[in-house]
Design an enzyme around this catalytic site. Structure first.
Site, PDB file in Angstrom:
ATOM      1  N   VAL A   1      28.882 -84.253   6.127  1.00 33.91           N
ATOM      2  CA  VAL A   1      29.498 -85.048   7.195  1.00 33.91           C
ATOM      3  C   VAL A   1      30.782 -84.370   7.664  1.00 33.91           C
ATOM      4  CG1 VAL A   1      30.375 -87.328   7.806  1.00 33.91           C
ATOM      5  CG2 VAL A   1      28.609 -87.112   6.055  1.00 33.91           C
ATOM      6  N   CYS A   2      30.893 -84.127   8.954  1.00 32.15           N
ATOM      7  CA  CYS A   2      32.028 -83.352   9.462  1.00 32.15           C
ATOM      8  C   CYS A   2      33.373 -84.022   9.189  1.00 32.15           C
ATOM      9  CB  CYS A   2      31.887 -83.133  10.963  1.00 32.15           C
ATOM     10  SG  CYS A   2      33.359 -82.408  11.701  1.00 32.15           S
TER      11      CYS A   2
END
Length: 278
Positions: free
Chosen positions: A149-150
């Site tokens: 997840v960024c």
């Protein structure tokens, strides 16, 4: 002093493939000297999960969930991790590596470009600052992120308000040109975001989602008055002008340019070969 004039494109909400194709076309045109440095704002229709150039879809992404939520899906030409593009302002900056104001290293160029976003947050009344990993542990964490997840952790010079990440960006350099694009979160559906990735088990997923709340935040959670997309565009357009000491001149693509972008979208960014084969 006369300020350098850059081009400003507001392309509105576009398909995932078109969005990536236009960023690629702008990079190409700038490398050929056809256009000046450019800043572009855009949105996504439908809301989209974009993944980094090097991510492995089958290992990290729950494609059934992507389908269930009716999301678009595209692989970016830039690195980094998965980003849910939903209630956000997305930006891209296209500028030559040889530009006199651009430092040679990726990290420092990132800082210079991100000054524009920093000023944009200030225009919204938020006290944003750059995250700079200080400890060896923090630096090591950047090399091997634990999550797909960024927004799970700030990178070098990522933008942070009250200790939590508010914007995530990625950069690539091709043909002597820097392309940096990123998300400025206005609102975030955390449950949907976390449903889009694969985890060893539910416990890990829950733990990561709990930890995420301490690491990332959407702009509207930090303000009494929610910001509209138009207010955000104005704030960040002026932010880029101040942060980069430039003037932005609005531009609309010609029909020939549009046709070229649509061709790249169709042949590359809509193809399973590009999106799934890594």
């Amino acid at each position: 002093m006369i300020k350098e004039v850059w081009r400003y494109i507001d392309s509105g909400n576009c398909s995932p493939a078109y969005n990536m194709a236009l960023d690629e076309a702008l990079l190409e045109w700038h490398s050929e000297g056809k256009i000046p440095p450019t800043i572009r704002f855009y949105g996504w229709n439908p809301a989209t999960l974009s993944i980094g150039y090097f991510q492995k879809v089958e290992k990290e992404i729950d494609l059934e969930a992507v389908k269930k939520y009716g999301l678009g899906f595209v692989r970016r030409p830039t690195g980094g991790r998965g980003v849910l593009h939903d209630q956000e302002l997305t930006y891209s900056v296209i500028v030559s590596e040889e530009h006199p104001e651009m430092p040679k290293t990726v990290t420092e160029a990132y800082r210079v470009i991100s000054e524009g976003i920093l000023e944009g947050f200030k225009n919204l009344g938020l006290d944003a600052y750059f995250a700079i990993p200080r400890t060896d542990e923090e630096k090591a964490g950047l090399k091997s992120p634990r999550s797909a997840v960024c927004f799970d952790a700030p990178s070098w010079y990522e933008l942070v308000v009250e200790g939590r990440k508010v914007a995530g960006s990625a950069q690539t350099r091709q043909k002597g040109v820097i392309l940096q694009h990123g998300s400025i979160l206005l609102d975030l559906d955390e449950d949907m975001l976390f449903d889009l990735f694969k985890y060893p088990n539910d416990r890990v997923k829950e733990r990561m989602q709990r930890a995420f709340k301490n690491k990332a935040v959407a702009t509207n959670e930090l303000r009494n008055e929610p910001v509209t997309i138009d207010e955000a565009k104005k704030a960040f357009k002026e932010g880029f002008e101040k942060g980069l000491d430039i003037e932005l001149e609005p531009y609309t693509l010609t029909s020939e340019e549009e046709a070229y972008v649509n061709e790249i979208a169709k042949n590359k960014y809509e193809s399973d070969e590009w999106n799934f084969k890594r």
